[in-house]
Design a protein around this motif. Structure first.
Motif, PDB file in Angstrom:
ATOM      1  N   LEU A 337     -43.611  64.217  -1.330  1.00  0.00           N
ATOM      2  CA  LEU A 337     -43.619  62.950  -0.596  1.00  0.00           C
ATOM      3  C   LEU A 337     -45.008  62.647  -0.060  1.00  0.00           C
ATOM      4  CD1 LEU A 337     -41.959  60.583   0.558  1.00  0.00           C
ATOM      5  CD2 LEU A 337     -41.548  62.004   2.586  1.00  0.00           C
ATOM      6  N   ARG A 338     -45.700  63.664   0.409  1.00  0.00           N
ATOM      7  CA  ARG A 338     -47.053  63.445   0.932  1.00  0.00           C
ATOM      8  C   ARG A 338     -48.010  62.997  -0.170  1.00  0.00           C
ATOM      9  NH1 ARG A 338     -51.513  67.925   2.681  1.00  0.00           N
ATOM     10  NH2 ARG A 338     -53.176  66.438   3.205  1.00  0.00           N
ATOM     11  N   VAL A 339     -47.879  63.594  -1.364  1.00  0.00           N
ATOM     12  CA  VAL A 339     -48.738  63.196  -2.471  1.00  0.00           C
ATOM     13  C   VAL A 339     -48.501  61.729  -2.817  1.00  0.00           C
ATOM     14  CG1 VAL A 339     -49.292  63.600  -4.904  1.00  0.00           C
ATOM     15  CG2 VAL A 339     -48.856  65.528  -3.401  1.00  0.00           C
ATOM     16  N   GLU A 371     -26.723  63.415  -3.914  1.00  0.00           N
ATOM     17  CA  GLU A 371     -27.529  64.550  -3.479  1.00  0.00           C
ATOM     18  C   GLU A 371     -28.101  64.303  -2.080  1.00  0.00           C
ATOM     19  OE1 GLU A 371     -28.067  67.546  -5.315  1.00  0.00           O
ATOM     20  OE2 GLU A 371     -26.342  66.629  -6.305  1.00  0.00           O
ATOM     21  N   VAL A 372     -28.505  63.071  -1.808  1.00  0.00           N
ATOM     22  CA  VAL A 372     -28.986  62.723  -0.464  1.00  0.00           C
ATOM     23  C   VAL A 372     -27.867  62.855   0.551  1.00  0.00           C
ATOM     24  CG1 VAL A 372     -29.859  60.838   0.966  1.00  0.00           C
ATOM     25  CG2 VAL A 372     -30.840  61.244  -1.292  1.00  0.00           C
ATOM     26  N   PHE A 377     -31.199  66.512  -1.121  1.00  0.00           N
ATOM     27  CA  PHE A 377     -32.378  65.762  -1.537  1.00  0.00           C
ATOM     28  C   PHE A 377     -32.789  64.832  -0.401  1.00  0.00           C
ATOM     29  CE2 PHE A 377     -35.076  62.985  -4.090  1.00  0.00           C
ATOM     30  CZ  PHE A 377     -35.622  63.880  -5.004  1.00  0.00           C
ATOM     31  N   ARG A 378     -34.072  64.773  -0.107  1.00  0.00           N
ATOM     32  CA  ARG A 378     -34.557  63.985   1.022  1.00  0.00           C
ATOM     33  C   ARG A 378     -34.399  62.494   0.736  1.00  0.00           C
ATOM     34  NH1 ARG A 378     -37.947  66.411   4.821  1.00  0.00           N
ATOM     35  NH2 ARG A 378     -38.803  64.321   5.216  1.00  0.00           N
ATOM     36  N   ALA A 379     -33.890  61.781   1.729  1.00  0.00           N
ATOM     37  CA  ALA A 379     -33.683  60.344   1.575  1.00  0.00           C
ATOM     38  C   ALA A 379     -35.006  59.598   1.435  1.00  0.00           C
ATOM     39  CB  ALA A 379     -32.895  59.809   2.771  1.00  0.00           C
ATOM     40  N   ASP A 380     -36.024  59.988   2.222  1.00  0.00           N
ATOM     41  CA  ASP A 380     -37.298  59.273   2.134  1.00  0.00           C
ATOM     42  C   ASP A 380     -37.964  59.477   0.769  1.00  0.00           C
ATOM     43  OD1 ASP A 380     -37.690  61.944   2.641  1.00  0.00           O
ATOM     44  OD2 ASP A 380     -38.999  61.670   4.384  1.00  0.00           O
ATOM     45  N   ASN A 386     -37.233  55.895  -6.300  1.00  0.00           N
ATOM     46  CA  ASN A 386     -36.286  54.928  -6.859  1.00  0.00           C
ATOM     47  C   ASN A 386     -36.824  53.503  -6.820  1.00  0.00           C
ATOM     48  OD1 ASN A 386     -33.720  54.516  -8.077  1.00  0.00           O
ATOM     49  ND2 ASN A 386     -32.971  53.636  -6.160  1.00  0.00           N
ATOM     50  N   VAL A 387     -38.135  53.345  -7.014  1.00  0.00           N
ATOM     51  CA  VAL A 387     -38.725  52.007  -6.972  1.00  0.00           C
ATOM     52  C   VAL A 387     -38.259  51.181  -8.165  1.00  0.00           C
ATOM     53  CG1 VAL A 387     -40.886  50.717  -6.949  1.00  0.00           C
ATOM     54  CG2 VAL A 387     -40.730  52.908  -5.756  1.00  0.00           C
ATOM     55  N   PHE A 388     -38.315  51.760  -9.345  1.00  0.00           N
ATOM     56  CA  PHE A 388     -37.880  51.056 -10.549  1.00  0.00           C
ATOM     57  C   PHE A 388     -37.002  52.007 -11.360  1.00  0.00           C
ATOM     58  CE2 PHE A 388     -37.947  49.034 -14.642  1.00  0.00           C
ATOM     59  CZ  PHE A 388     -38.143  47.693 -14.377  1.00  0.00           C
ATOM     60  N   PRO A 389     -35.687  52.011 -11.096  1.00  0.00           N
ATOM     61  CA  PRO A 389     -34.800  52.921 -11.832  1.00  0.00           C
ATOM     62  C   PRO A 389     -34.455  52.369 -13.218  1.00  0.00           C
ATOM     63  CG  PRO A 389     -33.547  51.684 -10.224  1.00  0.00           C
ATOM     64  CD  PRO A 389     -34.971  51.265 -10.039  1.00  0.00           C
ATOM     65  N   ILE A 390     -34.402  53.270 -14.181  1.00  0.00           N
ATOM     66  CA  ILE A 390     -33.966  52.923 -15.536  1.00  0.00           C
ATOM     67  C   ILE A 390     -32.887  53.916 -15.935  1.00  0.00           C
ATOM     68  CG2 ILE A 390     -34.616  52.685 -17.956  1.00  0.00           C
ATOM     69  CD1 ILE A 390     -37.424  52.027 -17.119  1.00  0.00           C
TER      70      ILE A 390
END
Length: 539
Positions: A337-339, A371-372, A377-380, A386-390
């Protein structure tokens, strides 16, 4: 460097040779090499005139090409001696730019004799039957001696080099300049070869660019086979998002071709010239996931014997494809997430922050929202990915693509197995189209390869049962839930894994094990079995 005064003795021979050698060594192109040679003879050998002729066709001579408007003067002009460099006082009207190989001109005479000539007295000019106009021009210039050398390289006649002087050229000076002529021939040939290689490279680059463009137009998306509406919808999304920097999340069952879609996204982006780095998060032991992604310094932990470059650093300015991203441990999810947020990270064992520019494409066959909800799995991080899911459709949702995939794989196996594989029997094709393919395209590929190995002729017949799904139906078991079933995704996954384990006698590893039939790494299957509470039982 100042030129010697007319009639003054030449500079010390060794000093002149050293200066000429330096000029040749620092020359960057053939044109510079040639003019350096001619100028050096005039400056350092007290020559009145120096000229270099090379044996070229018209289309190889830059002067002739320029006169012809950038092209050769004839479709197939014969080779002649072309003046490619000159220095000092010349009689250009008496010596044309191009000299035929059989002409009574000094360059051609040198070419035909194939040896050096020293004429240190004007009376010695006559036996060589030099054109009278040339001799008259030399007398008007006060020429007392002439020296000429053929330019030979490993038996190949490149041309000739000559110079005139209003003084006597000594035999010692003539011999020393012969060494210089040999070195000049080597330098000229090297420069010619270098320019020839440069031309070939430029041509290859143009041809490669053309071929790549042609292949892209013909294939569209390399390795992606199918024309069904669900697949075309996926490819439209790929075309829309590939040119931008948006993070993409690929979802779908195992074996649906998420890796191929990731490659298509990379090839369609502005980062296509940089690397596409792939990493399967489910195949990395949990203790070394952070080191695999971000790298580590020497001595960072036991066994870290040298510094390691991580996948993010390797993918800088390119694309990183992280498959099975749901398998990442929670502590590594924080660093990922930091990256994504800061575009920076530290190697394990280092406090130095490194900047990175990576386009991230992730994939998973799990429901990340579940999973969230289960705090695995972290929600953030999920919202960042999940910006552009395919979603990639399973093979059972695109049965019309199965004949195309069969032809594609048969062509592959024909080359791999060196067998004339042409088609599958109509009955086999019907069976393939009816089968639900829980392992999707990967399972279809495995079934076809096994049948091709066993096939005695060019028409392939599917003789064995089609995987655990078909065997389960034969035993009266339901592999896929009925339409009216109300199983959750986790319950359906648990039931499917148990049935595959039953069909394989509890084997997880090996060619006929459950992991191979499901198309997942054994470590991933073991992890899912543990999460779902499935105990391996041998039949």
């Amino acid at each position: 460097m100042p030129q010697n005064l007319p009639g003054s003795p030449p500079r010390a021979p060794h000093e002149m040779l050293r200066e000429v050698t330096r000029r040749l060594a620092t020359a960057e192109s053939l044109e510079v090499v040639l003019h350096s040679i001619a100028a050096a003879l005039v400056e350092h050998a007290d020559a009145t005139n120096a000229r270099i002729f090379l044996a070229l066709a018209d289309d190889e001579c830059p002067v002739c090409r320029a006169e012809a408007g950038g092209s050769a003067r004839g479709p197939a002009s014969p080779r002649a001696l072309h003046c490619v460099a000159s220095a000092g006082r010349t009689a250009e009207e008496k010596l044309p730019h191009k000299v035929a190989l059989d002409a009574p001109h000094p360059p051609a005479i040198l070419w035909r004799l194939g040896r050096s000539i020293l004429l240190d007295d004007s009376r010695q000019f006559e036996p060589y039957e030099i054109d009278p106009g040339i001799l008259e021009a030399w007398r008007e210039m006060g020429i007392q001696s002439a020296a000429g050398y053929p330019l030979n390289f490993r038996g190949e006649h490149l041309g000739s080099i000559g110079f005139l002087a209003r003084r006597r050229i000594t035999p010692e000076e003539f011999a020393l300049l012969g060494i210089f002529a040999d070195q000049a021939a080597l330098t000229i040939r090297n420069a010619q070869l270098y320019e020839e290689v440069e031309r070939y490279l430029a041509r290859l680059e143009l041809e490669n660019a053309y071929l790549q463009e042609t292949i892209a137009q013909e294939r569209g998306f390399e390795g992606i086979v199918g024309e069904s509406p669900p697949l075309r919808a996926v490819l439209r999304k790929v075309q829309q998002v590939a040119p931008v920097e948006t993070t993409v999340l690929l979802t779908g069952e195992t074996g649906t071709g998420k890796e191929l879609i990731a490659r298509a996204l990379h090839q369609g982006s502005s980062r296509r010239e940089r690397p596409l780095i792939e990493v399967n998060c489910g195949a990395i032991p949990q203790g070394v996931v952070e080191s695999e992604l971000f790298g580590h310094e020497k001595g960072a932990f036991t066994g870290a014997l040298q510094r390691r470059i991580g996948r993010f650093e390797l993918a800088d300015k390119g694309t990183l494809f992280m498959d099975e991203v749901a398998e990442l441990p929670l502590d590594v999810q924080v660093k990922l997430l930091r990256v994504l947020q800061e575009r920076e990270f530290e190697r394990v064992g280092s406090h130095r922050t490194q900047q990175v520019d990576v386009r991230l494409v992730t994939a998973t066959n799990r429901d990340l929202e579940q999973e969230v909800a289960a705090h695995r799995f972290r929600a953030d991080l999920f919202y960042r990915l999940n910006v552009f899911p395919i979603r990639l459709p399973p093979l059972r949702e695109r049965p019309s693509d199965i004949p195309l995939l069969v032809r594609h794989f048969l062509a592959q196996f024909q080359r791999k197995l060196a067998k004339p594989l042409k088609a599958v029997t109509p009955d086999s094709m019907a069976r393939l189209e009816r089968y639900p393919w829980p392992g999707n395209i990967r399972e279809l590929q495995n079934v076809l390869e096994r049948a091709c190995v066993l096939s005695p002729g060019p028409v392939v017949e599917i003789l064995d049962d089609l995987g655990p799904a078909a065997r389960g139906k034969a035993a009266g078991e339901e592999i896929l839930p009925r339409p009216d079933a109300t199983l959750t995704l986790e319950e359906s996954e648990r039931m499917h894994i148990r049935q595959v384990l039953a069909a394989t006698g509890g084997r997880v590893y090996g060619q006929d094990g459950a992991a191979a039939l499901l198309g997942v790494p054994p470590s991933t299957l073991r992890s899912r079995m543990k999460r779902l509470g499935i105990t391996k039982q041998r039949g």
